[in-house]
Write a protein that holds these residues in place. Structure first.
Motif, PDB file in Angstrom:
ATOM      1  N   GLU A  73       0.835  -1.206   0.000  1.00  0.00           N
ATOM      2  CA  GLU A  73       0.000   0.000   0.000  1.00  0.00           C
ATOM      3  C   GLU A  73       0.870   1.257   0.000  1.00  0.00           C
ATOM      4  O   GLU A  73       0.558   2.234  -0.668  1.00  0.00           O
ATOM      5  CB  GLU A  73      -0.974  -0.033   1.178  1.00  0.00           C
ATOM      6  CG  GLU A  73      -2.022  -1.129   0.961  1.00  0.00           C
ATOM      7  CD  GLU A  73      -3.235  -1.033   1.865  1.00  0.00           C
ATOM      8  OE1 GLU A  73      -3.155  -0.379   2.913  1.00  0.00           O
ATOM      9  OE2 GLU A  73      -4.265  -1.639   1.493  1.00  0.00           O
ATOM     10  N   GLU A  74       1.977   1.219   0.745  1.00  0.00           N
ATOM     11  CA  GLU A  74       2.816   2.415   0.804  1.00  0.00           C
ATOM     12  C   GLU A  74       3.601   2.635  -0.490  1.00  0.00           C
ATOM     13  O   GLU A  74       3.644   3.740  -1.011  1.00  0.00           O
ATOM     14  CB  GLU A  74       3.800   2.334   1.990  1.00  0.00           C
ATOM     15  CG  GLU A  74       4.695   3.568   2.065  1.00  0.00           C
ATOM     16  CD  GLU A  74       5.502   3.679   3.353  1.00  0.00           C
ATOM     17  OE1 GLU A  74       5.140   3.049   4.361  1.00  0.00           O
ATOM     18  OE2 GLU A  74       6.500   4.421   3.328  1.00  0.00           O
ATOM     19  N   ARG A  77       0.702   1.829  -3.746  1.00  0.00           N
ATOM     20  CA  ARG A  77      -0.634   2.430  -3.634  1.00  0.00           C
ATOM     21  C   ARG A  77      -1.720   1.513  -4.207  1.00  0.00           C
ATOM     22  O   ARG A  77      -2.695   1.982  -4.780  1.00  0.00           O
ATOM     23  CB  ARG A  77      -0.700   3.813  -4.321  1.00  0.00           C
ATOM     24  CG  ARG A  77       0.431   4.770  -4.013  1.00  0.00           C
ATOM     25  CD  ARG A  77       0.525   5.204  -2.593  1.00  0.00           C
ATOM     26  NE  ARG A  77      -0.661   5.843  -2.057  1.00  0.00           N
ATOM     27  CZ  ARG A  77      -0.985   5.837  -0.762  1.00  0.00           C
ATOM     28  NH1 ARG A  77      -0.211   5.223   0.109  1.00  0.00           N
ATOM     29  NH2 ARG A  77      -2.064   6.438  -0.343  1.00  0.00           N
ATOM     30  N   PRO A  79      -4.604  -1.169  -3.133  1.00  0.00           N
ATOM     31  CA  PRO A  79      -5.261  -1.652  -1.921  1.00  0.00           C
ATOM     32  C   PRO A  79      -5.004  -3.148  -1.703  1.00  0.00           C
ATOM     33  O   PRO A  79      -5.071  -3.931  -2.651  1.00  0.00           O
ATOM     34  CB  PRO A  79      -6.754  -1.402  -2.167  1.00  0.00           C
ATOM     35  CG  PRO A  79      -6.867  -0.699  -3.461  1.00  0.00           C
ATOM     36  CD  PRO A  79      -5.541  -0.686  -4.144  1.00  0.00           C
ATOM     37  N   GLY A 177       5.313  -0.867  -7.315  1.00  0.00           N
ATOM     38  CA  GLY A 177       5.478   0.577  -7.173  1.00  0.00           C
ATOM     39  C   GLY A 177       6.069   1.186  -8.437  1.00  0.00           C
ATOM     40  O   GLY A 177       5.596   2.213  -8.939  1.00  0.00           O
ATOM     41  N   ARG A 180       3.954   1.855 -11.266  1.00  0.00           N
ATOM     42  CA  ARG A 180       2.977   2.923 -11.014  1.00  0.00           C
ATOM     43  C   ARG A 180       3.660   4.226 -10.636  1.00  0.00           C
ATOM     44  O   ARG A 180       4.331   4.826 -11.461  1.00  0.00           O
ATOM     45  CB  ARG A 180       2.005   2.467  -9.923  1.00  0.00           C
ATOM     46  CG  ARG A 180       1.128   1.338 -10.456  1.00  0.00           C
ATOM     47  CD  ARG A 180       0.427   0.581  -9.362  1.00  0.00           C
ATOM     48  NE  ARG A 180      -0.510  -0.361  -9.942  1.00  0.00           N
ATOM     49  CZ  ARG A 180      -1.825  -0.276  -9.831  1.00  0.00           C
ATOM     50  NH1 ARG A 180      -2.375   0.689  -9.136  1.00  0.00           N
ATOM     51  NH2 ARG A 180      -2.603  -1.172 -10.414  1.00  0.00           N
ATOM     52  N   HIS A 181       3.560   4.589  -9.352  1.00  0.00           N
ATOM     53  CA  HIS A 181       3.982   5.956  -8.988  1.00  0.00           C
ATOM     54  C   HIS A 181       5.394   6.078  -8.440  1.00  0.00           C
ATOM     55  O   HIS A 181       5.872   7.185  -8.255  1.00  0.00           O
ATOM     56  CB  HIS A 181       3.043   6.545  -7.927  1.00  0.00           C
ATOM     57  CG  HIS A 181       1.621   6.194  -8.137  1.00  0.00           C
ATOM     58  ND1 HIS A 181       0.846   6.810  -9.090  1.00  0.00           N
ATOM     59  CD2 HIS A 181       0.822   5.286  -7.535  1.00  0.00           C
ATOM     60  CE1 HIS A 181      -0.367   6.277  -9.072  1.00  0.00           C
ATOM     61  NE2 HIS A 181      -0.405   5.355  -8.141  1.00  0.00           N
TER      62      HIS A 181
END
Ligand code: M6R
Length: 365
Positions: A73-74, A77, A79, A177, A180-181
């Motif tokens: 999640e950290e 991101r 869920p 991660g 994604r971001h």
């Protein structure tokens, strides 16, 4: 063979630096600041479209799933839900499209984890295994997965498999991660921090003599509380489970602040609390929880970062671990707790490698 160690559990605790190196070998891609896995059997496009992740397992593997939840999640991101495999298999929850299900298991033979994976796969979800034993039932049943490469774990208490699972989950969080971001620099930093982890675990093992003294001092305890927050909340659960299963001492793990909602009633001069309180975001909060236990006369054993005079001032006994970034603390902070349960068990004459009523893999539901 035991290679000079008295028990497999101790040998496997000491094998952790090597097991972690093996878990990482060939899986960190510095050039692209990400992790690489050979056996996910999913295209980057399919992985990119994952909208939810379910992590499921039993016992210690369920604890590593909790660590995975915080990490994924950290860093990614996405869920995450953590499910006891024994519950998931019969609960029939609604599961959205584009959910990826990970079964986490050392043995690859745990009946409930196998059934939970089969049931979710039957419903058309993609299932992956995070597993130690190559070719095991769960490894075969899943659509793909990641092996721990921790080597055989013989002691009933899971030790090196747990830290290896946490390591794999960190690398998966890095991988997701970076789809994604997570920035290139962010990915690079995590890779460098991961490289330092086997050495940090090696250093944490130096606390063995100190842990022995602590076990000696508290060997007559019949109840022990384990308290930690955020990344060290699963560590508290895992420390408590290790103590229960190996030394037959009743223990409870809690997120430290939950203590005020009931368990604090257990605190008395004969009930030690183990606080996992390394430097990091919730340090001050955990210190406040520690003061509350102290005010009620409870003995305090603290697992803290080197040179921490604030902890020294409050705790009765301090066990020191090296300072590592929060996301990697679970791998390091559990080491003294594994050793603590080992020494408690020895002092109480328990069969460390084959605790009563337990089997290495639970192949019945
Ligand atoms: O082989 P698995 O990881 O699927 O096993 C799950 C649990 O049975 C296992 O972790 C158990 O809780 C250990 N004895 C804990 O040390």
């Amino acid at each position: 063979s035991l290679q000079g160690f008295d028990h497999y559990m101790l040998k496997e605790i000491y094998e952790q630096p090597e097991a972690l190196r093996n878990a990482m070998r060939g899986r960190l891609d510095e050039e692209n600041a990400t992790a690489v896995f050979g056996g996910l059997n999913l295209t980057p496009q399919q992985l990119r479209s994952v909208e939810r992740i379910i992590l499921t397992g039993c016992g210690t593997s369920w604890h590593s799933a909790l660590v995975g939840e915080y990490l994924i999640e950290e860093l990614a991101r996405i869920p995450v839900s953590v499910e006891y495999a024994s519950e998931l298999r019969y609960r029939n929850p609604p599961i959205e499209n584009n959910t990826l299900v990970f079964g986490i298991t050392q043995s690859g033979e745990t009946a409930d984890t196998l059934a939970a994976l089969r049931e979710t796969k039957r419903k058309g979800h993609r299932t992956l295994a995070i597993c130690n034993v190559v070719g095991s039932s769960i490894a075969q049943a899943a659509d793909g997965g990641v092996y721990l490469h921790a080597g055989p774990e013989i002691g009933v208490a899971s030790t090196k498999a747990y830290t290896s699972q946490c390591c794999i989950l960190t690398m998966l969080a890095l991988y997701f991660g970076r789809l994604r971001h997570l920035s290139y620099e962010g990915g690079q930093r995590i890779i460098q921090e991961l490289y330092g982890i086997p050495g940090a675990v090696q250093e944490a093992l130096n606390c063995n003599e100190r842990v022995k003294e602590v076990a000696n001092k508290y060997q007559d305890a019949t109840n022990v509380l384990y308290l930690g927050r955020q990344y060290n909340f699963p560590t508290a659960l895992e420390g408590a489970l290790k103590l229960k299963e190996i030394s037959y001492i009743h223990a409870e793990g809690y997120p430290a602040a939950e203590m005020k909602h009931g368990p604090i009633a257990l605190v008395d001069t004969k009930t030690p609390s183990v606080f996992i309180v390394p430097q990091g975001s919730t340090y001050d909060k955990v210190m406040a929880n520690m003061e509350e236990v102290k005010a009620r006369g409870g003995p305090i054993i603290a697992v803290a970062t080197k040179e921490d005079p604030m902890v020294d001032a409050v705790a009765d006994d301090v066990i020191r671990i090296p300072d590592v970034p929060s996301i990697l603390q679970p791998i390091v902070s559990v080491v003294p707790l594994q050793l603590l349960s080992y020494h408690f068990a020895l002092l109480r004459g328990c069969d460390v490698d084959k605790p009563r009523n337990l089997a290495k893999s639970v192949t019945v539901e």
